[in-house]
Design a protein around this motif. Structure first.
Motif, PDB file in Angstrom:
ATOM      1  N   VAL A  60      53.482  44.572   4.888  1.00  0.00           N
ATOM      2  CA  VAL A  60      54.793  43.962   5.087  1.00  0.00           C
ATOM      3  C   VAL A  60      55.167  43.253   3.793  1.00  0.00           C
ATOM      4  CG1 VAL A  60      56.078  42.221   6.378  1.00  0.00           C
ATOM      5  CG2 VAL A  60      54.423  43.668   7.563  1.00  0.00           C
ATOM      6  N   SER A  61      56.398  43.454   3.354  1.00  0.00           N
ATOM      7  CA  SER A  61      56.886  42.778   2.151  1.00  0.00           C
ATOM      8  C   SER A  61      57.521  41.458   2.561  1.00  0.00           C
ATOM      9  CB  SER A  61      57.918  43.662   1.456  1.00  0.00           C
ATOM     10  OG  SER A  61      58.458  43.012   0.344  1.00  0.00           O
ATOM     11  N   GLN A  62      57.207  40.392   1.809  1.00  0.00           N
ATOM     12  CA  GLN A  62      57.791  39.087   2.106  1.00  0.00           C
ATOM     13  C   GLN A  62      58.313  38.462   0.818  1.00  0.00           C
ATOM     14  OE1 GLN A  62      55.460  36.487   4.567  1.00  0.00           O
ATOM     15  NE2 GLN A  62      56.617  34.687   4.001  1.00  0.00           N
ATOM     16  N   VAL A  63      59.597  38.140   0.824  1.00  0.00           N
ATOM     17  CA  VAL A  63      60.235  37.480  -0.306  1.00  0.00           C
ATOM     18  C   VAL A  63      61.001  36.282   0.240  1.00  0.00           C
ATOM     19  CG1 VAL A  63      61.893  37.712  -2.192  1.00  0.00           C
ATOM     20  CG2 VAL A  63      60.467  39.672  -1.542  1.00  0.00           C
ATOM     21  N   ASP A  64      60.654  35.095  -0.239  1.00  0.00           N
ATOM     22  CA  ASP A  64      61.291  33.859   0.235  1.00  0.00           C
ATOM     23  C   ASP A  64      61.280  33.752   1.760  1.00  0.00           C
ATOM     24  OD1 ASP A  64      61.820  32.703  -2.202  1.00  0.00           O
ATOM     25  OD2 ASP A  64      63.866  33.485  -2.338  1.00  0.00           O
ATOM     26  N   GLY A  65      60.191  34.153   2.369  1.00  0.00           N
ATOM     27  CA  GLY A  65      60.050  34.043   3.818  1.00  0.00           C
ATOM     28  C   GLY A  65      60.709  35.156   4.608  1.00  0.00           C
ATOM     29  N   ILE A  66      61.408  36.059   3.929  1.00  0.00           N
ATOM     30  CA  ILE A  66      62.068  37.183   4.602  1.00  0.00           C
ATOM     31  C   ILE A  66      61.113  38.367   4.590  1.00  0.00           C
ATOM     32  CG2 ILE A  66      64.014  38.777   4.533  1.00  0.00           C
ATOM     33  CD1 ILE A  66      65.582  36.509   3.133  1.00  0.00           C
ATOM     34  N   LYS A  67      60.785  38.856   5.781  1.00  0.00           N
ATOM     35  CA  LYS A  67      59.821  39.951   5.908  1.00  0.00           C
ATOM     36  C   LYS A  67      60.547  41.256   6.196  1.00  0.00           C
ATOM     37  CE  LYS A  67      56.395  36.764   7.678  1.00  0.00           C
ATOM     38  NZ  LYS A  67      55.652  36.309   8.834  1.00  0.00           N
ATOM     39  N   ARG A  68      60.126  42.296   5.486  1.00  0.00           N
ATOM     40  CA  ARG A  68      60.673  43.631   5.680  1.00  0.00           C
ATOM     41  C   ARG A  68      59.531  44.634   5.635  1.00  0.00           C
ATOM     42  NH1 ARG A  68      64.227  40.952   7.074  1.00  0.00           N
ATOM     43  NH2 ARG A  68      66.396  40.949   6.417  1.00  0.00           N
ATOM     44  N   VAL A  69      59.735  45.738   6.343  1.00  0.00           N
ATOM     45  CA  VAL A  69      58.735  46.804   6.380  1.00  0.00           C
ATOM     46  C   VAL A  69      59.426  48.111   6.012  1.00  0.00           C
ATOM     47  CG1 VAL A  69      56.990  47.964   7.772  1.00  0.00           C
ATOM     48  CG2 VAL A  69      57.571  45.595   8.257  1.00  0.00           C
ATOM     49  N   SER A  70      58.791  48.865   5.160  1.00  0.00           N
ATOM     50  CA  SER A  70      59.326  50.155   4.735  1.00  0.00           C
ATOM     51  C   SER A  70      59.074  51.212   5.811  1.00  0.00           C
ATOM     52  CB  SER A  70      58.640  50.573   3.433  1.00  0.00           C
ATOM     53  OG  SER A  70      58.842  51.933   3.175  1.00  0.00           O
ATOM     54  N   ARG A  71      60.059  52.054   6.061  1.00  0.00           N
ATOM     55  CA  ARG A  71      59.867  53.176   6.994  1.00  0.00           C
ATOM     56  C   ARG A  71      58.704  54.055   6.537  1.00  0.00           C
ATOM     57  NH1 ARG A  71      64.234  54.592  10.475  1.00  0.00           N
ATOM     58  NH2 ARG A  71      66.010  53.218  10.188  1.00  0.00           N
ATOM     59  N   LYS A  72      58.609  54.263   5.226  1.00  0.00           N
ATOM     60  CA  LYS A  72      57.523  55.091   4.687  1.00  0.00           C
ATOM     61  C   LYS A  72      56.169  54.474   5.003  1.00  0.00           C
ATOM     62  CE  LYS A  72      60.317  56.810   0.879  1.00  0.00           C
ATOM     63  NZ  LYS A  72      60.542  56.774  -0.562  1.00  0.00           N
TER      64      LYS A  72
END
Length: 83
Positions: A60-72
């Motif tokens: 999971v990518s986290q930048v400034d507390g915002i978490k995102r996950v790549s479909r890939k």
């Protein structure tokens, strides 16, 4: 007077057409980076199961507390655990 009305109508049609095209593109083209809720839905699992996936190594990518996950990343993770 007719030319102005035709010009205005043409501008309205062009503007509306571009707006509709942009809306359609936004709904057809899936975004690559998903929120955790979107990612769980994409994977077809509950939020709790998705938390377990993260504990199992889903990145999971986290930048400034915002978490995102790549479909890939989700696809690769599910493929890794497929048998």
């Amino acid at each position: 007077m007719v030319i102005n009305e035709e010009t205005n109508l043409s501008e309205i049609i062009a503007t509306t057409t571009l707006r509709v095209i942009n809306q359609i593109q936004g709904s057809i083209l899936p975004k690559e980076w998903l929120t955790l809720s979107e990612a769980a839905k994409y994977a077809g699992v509950s939020h709790n199961t998705f938390v377990k996936f993260r504990e199992m190594g889903l990145k999971v990518s986290q930048v400034d507390g915002i978490k995102r996950v790549s479909r890939k990343e989700i696809d690769a993770f599910l493929e890794k655990y497929s048998y």
